[in-house]
Design a protein around this motif. Structure first.
Motif, mmCIF file in Angstrom:
data_model
loop_
_atom_site.group_PDB
_atom_site.id
_atom_site.type_symbol
_atom_site.label_atom_id
_atom_site.label_comp_id
_atom_site.label_asym_id
_atom_site.label_seq_id
_atom_site.Cartn_x
_atom_site.Cartn_y
_atom_site.Cartn_z
ATOM 1 N N GLY A 131 -8.099 5.246 -3.480
ATOM 2 C CA GLY A 131 -9.478 5.441 -3.714
ATOM 3 C C GLY A 131 -9.775 5.812 -5.202
ATOM 4 O O GLY A 131 -8.767 5.828 -6.043
ATOM 5 N N THR B 25 0.796 -1.144 -0.040
ATOM 6 C CA THR B 25 -0.102 0.078 -0.156
ATOM 7 C C THR B 25 0.852 1.254 -0.018
ATOM 8 O O THR B 25 0.655 2.121 -0.686
ATOM 9 C CB THR B 25 -0.793 0.113 1.187
ATOM 10 O OG1 THR B 25 -1.945 -1.325 1.058
ATOM 11 C CG2 THR B 25 -1.793 1.307 1.335
ATOM 12 N N TYR C 196 -8.462 -2.755 0.377
ATOM 13 C CA TYR C 196 -8.027 -3.455 1.580
ATOM 14 C C TYR C 196 -6.699 -4.107 1.463
ATOM 15 O O TYR C 196 -6.754 -5.253 0.658
ATOM 16 C CB TYR C 196 -9.110 -4.510 2.031
ATOM 17 C CG TYR C 196 -8.600 -5.569 3.057
ATOM 18 C CD1 TYR C 196 -8.862 -5.122 4.478
ATOM 19 C CD2 TYR C 196 -8.633 -6.601 3.142
ATOM 20 C CE1 TYR C 196 -8.380 -5.882 5.632
ATOM 21 C CE2 TYR C 196 -7.940 -7.486 3.824
ATOM 22 C CZ TYR C 196 -7.964 -7.166 5.016
ATOM 23 O OH TYR C 196 -7.693 -8.021 6.127
ATOM 24 N N ALA D 83 -4.242 8.406 -4.683
ATOM 25 C CA ALA D 83 -4.072 8.421 -3.294
ATOM 26 C C ALA D 83 -4.139 9.835 -2.549
ATOM 27 O O ALA D 83 -3.686 10.624 -3.101
ATOM 28 C CB ALA D 83 -2.589 7.710 -3.048
ATOM 29 N N ALA E 148 -5.076 8.079 1.286
ATOM 30 C CA ALA E 148 -5.698 6.844 1.172
ATOM 31 C C ALA E 148 -5.960 6.431 -0.238
ATOM 32 O O ALA E 148 -6.574 7.371 -1.065
ATOM 33 C CB ALA E 148 -6.896 6.932 2.100
ATOM 34 N N VAL F 170 1.027 4.175 -2.831
ATOM 35 C CA VAL F 170 0.466 5.519 -2.663
ATOM 36 C C VAL F 170 1.940 6.238 -3.005
ATOM 37 O O VAL F 170 1.590 7.473 -3.772
ATOM 38 C CB VAL F 170 0.360 5.753 -1.297
ATOM 39 C CG1 VAL F 170 0.555 7.126 -0.985
ATOM 40 C CG2 VAL F 170 -0.968 4.996 -0.704
#
Length: 400
Positions: free
Chosen positions: A199, A15, A291, A194, A197, A19
């Motif tokens: 999305g 993750t 997730y 990013a 977060a 990002v």
């Protein structure tokens, strides 16, 4: 744009790497995000672990019962018998090959080969070509198929110049899919960003060429009212495109058109590309798409209409799709299950009948999952495909 290699990244920091890459460059297409999450060396979902079965994240039909593999094996044996001319059989030329796209643990191929050993030894003697990129799963497949002559492939570029008989079960649904979203009548790319977060964000409008490729041109612009795909699409409508899946189908179809054979395509899907069907599953439960990338399965409903168009353009034919329950019933699964149950103890009998119900019941896998058959151009309807019913029903992968 590049993503860190498997030597530089592990599942825990995927993750953070995503990002950082997005911040340094630009948003990703959804297809690229899925590719990274599933296929990054060492850290991708399919690259380093076994996702199948009760201890994994989802259960496929071969894991439910060996009867599924038996029936698929019997069907392919029938197609093999129909496809062999006396001249080819006598000469020994054009020896067919077996193919499986996305063979998982090797369970399905092992079950099919078990049937062939008893009823069609010529098929058992054919070399097996497995389309598999995961080193971990290749190890499991080798263990499951100790007597087979196996050739592993990362792609379809080195398949033998011979008829192909085989299967792609829950293969196309796991390929990366891209999204487009309609805003004020304009279709735009739906991208992953990013902030920080992960999305979604809306990108540039699709070009005319992309609109045609996605089948979103003005003559077929997308969904507005239920059952009315020709009208102006509603604001926020989603369309999907699986370019890799279409490329694979074109390659397989061109091979079948030239050399012959038959390949079963089994997946949950429908006959259009409308709606957001992407879903993520971990530990048999749905999770958010973003997730823990690399730790959840990501899949989508296969657009069989697009696959059929690709097959036709390549000179082959995609028969179906029909619902899995209909296909398995027509080719004799019920009789086979009852035969096996008659010789089983009470506990095994209950398990067999429960497996049968799970495979064919519309409330479970029987309706959402579809079956199609890739064959050379021609007429006639093979067994199992008498009625076409590509009805779409809601389902999630954990219900398998």
């Amino acid at each position: 744009m590049s993503i860190a290699s498997g030597d530089d990244i592990n599942a825990d920091d995927m993750t953070a790497s995503l990002v950082a890459q997005i911040a340094a460059d630009s948003p990703l297409s959804l297809a690229r995000y899925i590719e990274i999450a599933l296929s990054t060396a060492s850290a991708g979902y399919y690259q380093s672990s076994d996702p199948f079965g009760q201890k994994g994240d989802f259960i496929t039909a071969p894991e439910i019962s060996g009867l599924f593999g038996e029936m698929c094996g019997l069907f392919l044996a029938h197609m093999f018998e129909l496809g062999q001319t006396p001249e080819e059989t006598a000469s020994g030329h054009q020896k067919p090959a077996i193919i499986e796209c996305g063979p998982g643990r090797g369970t399905l191929m092992a079950d099919m080969r078990h049937v062939w050993e008893q009823l069609m030894p010529d098929l058992t003697a054919c070399p097996v070509h497995l389309i598999e990129t995961s080193p971990y799963l290749r190890t499991l497949q080798e263990q499951a198929l100790p007597d087979a002559v196996i050739h592993w492939h990362d792609d379809l570029s080195a398949l033998p110049a011979a008829p192909l008989y085989g299967i792609a079960n829950e293969f196309f649904d796991a390929l990366p899919v891209a999204h487009a979203i309609c805003r004020t009548g304009i279709w735009r790319h739906r991208l992953v960003t990013a902030t920080p977060a992960l999305g979604f964000v809306e990108g540039k409008p699709l070009t005319d060429a992309e609109l045609e490729m996605w089948r979103l041109d003005t003559n077929n612009s997308g969904p507005s009212q239920e059952g009315d795909d020709m009208a102006t699409p509603l604001d926020g409508a989603i369309a999907e495109s699986c370019a890799l899946g279409e490329d694979i189908m074109r390659s397989l179809a061109a091979h079948i058109a030239r050399f012959g054979g038959a390949i079963l395509i089994i997946d949950y899907g429908k006959t259009d590309n409308r709606g957001d069907t992407v879903q993520a599953v971990a530990a048999h439960k749905p999770v958010d798409l973003f997730y823990q990338p690399g730790q959840a399965d990501i899949s989508h409903w296969v657009d069989f209409g697009a696959l059929a168009a690709c097959a036709n353009a390549a000179g082959a034919r995609l028969v179906g799709p029909v619902e899995q329950g209909s296909f398995l019933t027509q080719i004799g699964l019920k009789a086979r299950a009852e035969q096996a149950a008659a010789h089983a103890d009470p506990e095994m009998r209950r398990a067999l009948l429960a497996a049968y119900d799970r495979l064919v019941s519309p409330a479970q896998m029987g309706s959402a999952f579809k079956v199609a058959l890739l064959v050379p151009q021609g007429d006639g309807t093979p067994p199992g495909f008498v009625t076409h019913n590509a009805k779409t029903e809601s389902s999630t992968r954990q219900d398998r």
